[in-house]
Every structure is written in C-alpha cells, then in structure tokens.
Scaffold this active site. Structure first.
Site, mmCIF file in Angstrom:
data_model
loop_
_atom_site.group_PDB
_atom_site.id
_atom_site.type_symbol
_atom_site.label_atom_id
_atom_site.label_comp_id
_atom_site.label_asym_id
_atom_site.label_seq_id
_atom_site.Cartn_x
_atom_site.Cartn_y
_atom_site.Cartn_z
ATOM 1 N N ASN A 1 0.827 -1.211 0.000
ATOM 2 C CA ASN A 1 0.000 0.000 0.000
ATOM 3 C C ASN A 1 0.862 1.262 0.000
ATOM 4 O O ASN A 1 0.640 2.173 0.801
ATOM 5 C CB ASN A 1 -0.921 -0.016 1.229
ATOM 6 N N LYS B 1 0.582 -11.348 -1.921
ATOM 7 C CA LYS B 1 1.204 -10.534 -2.982
ATOM 8 C C LYS B 1 2.676 -10.283 -2.699
ATOM 9 O O LYS B 1 3.528 -10.434 -3.576
ATOM 10 C CB LYS B 1 0.430 -9.224 -3.138
#
Length: 291
Positions: free
Chosen positions: A119, A209
């Site tokens: 993020n 991820k």
DNA sequence: TACCAGGCTCCTT
DNA sequence: AAGGAGCATGGT
C-alpha cells in the site's frame, strides 16, 4: 551471446533485451539511482554502474559473476517474449517492455523491501529503503550494504517509524528478528510454489502478494504471478473482471505457467506507464521519449 | 479534499 | 471462507 565479461566489467552487446533503464525502473528493485547517464544499482553488499553508449551497455561492478546472475544474462528474453505473445499477452506490453529483465535479488533484502512496499508508492519505497540502508547498513567502501538481519533486529519500532515506514514498523521488527533468530530463508527456493508462499506468509507483514514478489524477484520463481492493484486493473481490461487479487493471481498463473513472472512484469510496467484507458498516444509518446 | 499507492491484519459474518 | 474497516505517509 549477449555479453562478455572482464575484470569487474560486463559488456552487454546491443540487444532489444537489455535496457538498463527498463530493468531498474520497472518496479522490481528499489536501490538504484541515476546520475547523468549512469545507472547505479546496489544489491546486498555489491554495486554496479551501467552506462549505455552506442547500443551496448558497459557495466562496471564489484563482482562480474554476481551481476551476470543478478541481471539474468544467460536467459533468452527474445524467446520468452515470443512464447508470451503466443499465450495471449498483450502485444503492446511486450513491445513497451522490451529490454526488461527479471533481476535475481537477495531474498532477505527483497523480503524487507516488499514489506515496505505494501500500500505504498514506488518513489516512497525507494526513499524509505535508502534511509534504512544509510542508517543500518555497513560501509561497503563508499556506499552502504543492505542491513543484515541482525542489524535490523537490533533496531526498534520507533526507528522504523522514524525512517517513514509508518504502520509497517512492527512488521519489520518482527520479521527481522525471526530471520536473525534463524528462520528458514532457503526453502522458498525449492519448495513447491504453494508451500513456499505459505512459508513466506508466516512473516508478519507478508501476505500473498508480497510473498509472490519475493518468490519472483528474490528466488527466481517465475511460475508465480504477483497481483497488485495494477495487475487487477489489467486483468479487468484483458481477461475479465475479478477484483480479488488472489484469484487474479491464480487465474493468470494458470494461463502463463512457468512464464508467469515475466508476463506479470511486462504487464505491470505497461499498465503503470501507459494506462489512461485510451493508451495509443501515451504509449508511442512514452516510447519515443525514452528512445 | 478525497483518493490512491507493487496490501496486510484483524474482526465480522 | 469471504468480505470490509483501518492503517502511516505523501503525492495528485
């Protein structure tokens, strides 16, 4: 033959499949900088400076064998691109990404860097990793090595916040301590991909991820397909709507098999640079500007 | 000002 | 098992 080596030197012959700028700026690595026409990259304790002139690239480095592996020079990317085209990867992405290669980075360094990446933006990740290295990395002769697990384990949460890692600070402390205490970083190199991913997900701050990025960039596991927000967008555009990144990853890995990692990187680089939904103008402009 | 970035953790259903 | 809020920080 793509290259020849000398003492602390690699010469890469003119090729569509070695472009130092694409290689370093495609988002797989965070410790590099451009000064004038020279790209410098730092990997572990090693260092290389690459300059492109007349099509060929001259690389001066601390260890030519290390960087032959690092730059994946013994692989034929021309064939990979042909196979990816046959498997249905967007032509524009393959053309745009010409010159890109998957780097073989240090597992621990990759693990830490991609925990920071979550993020987050690439430019910020770079700055943060650089602050980490200058604070905790040993002097490797005019530059800083990537910090050892022990050095990182000795720092506390406040330190990690002070270099801008934000809420990821506790993840970094805990992961560094696990590795410093001997957590296994070898098995992801040879276990089946699903097990390897599971092992990496045991580190705090590591989900599917980040684990896939570490598998791909740190272990050369090209059968995984890391799916971030850009890849989810790409999937939506070319293969059909699916908002769950884990499902996107599985779907595309099933399509591209052993070439998943390459496909993913061509796509990622393309999406990030040539998005804008009507991509034709943007694409040619960016490509020209870069040539 | 909202929204987004190489997402993950934790808490509800 | 699946979905959603919250999260630090800085850029657009």
């Amino acid at each position: 033959m793509l290259y020849e080596t000398g003492k602390n030197r690699i010469t890469v012959f003119p090729s569509e499949d070695f472009d130092i700028r694409r290689i370093l700026e495609c988002g797989q690595v965070f410790r590099y900088r451009k000064t004038g026409d020279v790209y410098e990259v730092f990997a572990g304790r090693e260092h290389a400076a690459a300059r492109n002139s007349g099509g060929k690239t001259e690389i001066e480095c601390t260890d030519e064998k290390y960087f032959v592996k690092y730059f994946d020079l013994n692989r034929n990317y021309g064939i990979i691109r042909l196979k990816l085209r046959d498997k249905g990867l967007v032509r524009a992405a393959l053309d745009f990404g010409k010159g890109l290669r998957i780097l073989r980075q240090e597992p621990f360094e990759t693990l830490v860097s991609f925990i920071v990446s979550q993020n987050n933006r690439i430019s910020r990740i770079k700055d943060t990793v650089e602050r980490l290295c200058s604070a905790l990395g040993e002097d490797a002769g005019g530059y800083r090595a990537f910090p050892s697990p022990a050095a990182m384990a000795a720092a506390d949460e406040d330190f990690y916040r002070s270099i801008g890692t934000g809420y990821r600070a506790p993840y970094l402390v805990k992961t560094a301590r696990l590795v410093a205490e001997g957590a296994d970083l070898d098995s992801p190199g040879f276990l089946p991909a699903d097990e390897a991913r599971e092992r990496l997900c045991a580190f705090p701050g590591v989900g599917p991820k980040v684990a896939d990025c570490v598998l791909l960039f740190g272990y050369g596991r090209t059968e995984v397909f890391p799916a971030d927000t850009w890849i989810v967008k790409a999937c939506d555009r070319y293969w059909g709507k699916e908002t769950n990144p884990v499902k996107v990853s599985r779907k595309l890995a099933a399509t591209f098999g052993e070439l998943s990692g390459y496909a993913q990187q061509y796509l990622f680089d393309y999406m990030r640079n040539c998005d804008d939904q009507d991509d034709k103008e943007t694409t040619s402009q960016t490509t020209e500007d870069y040539l």
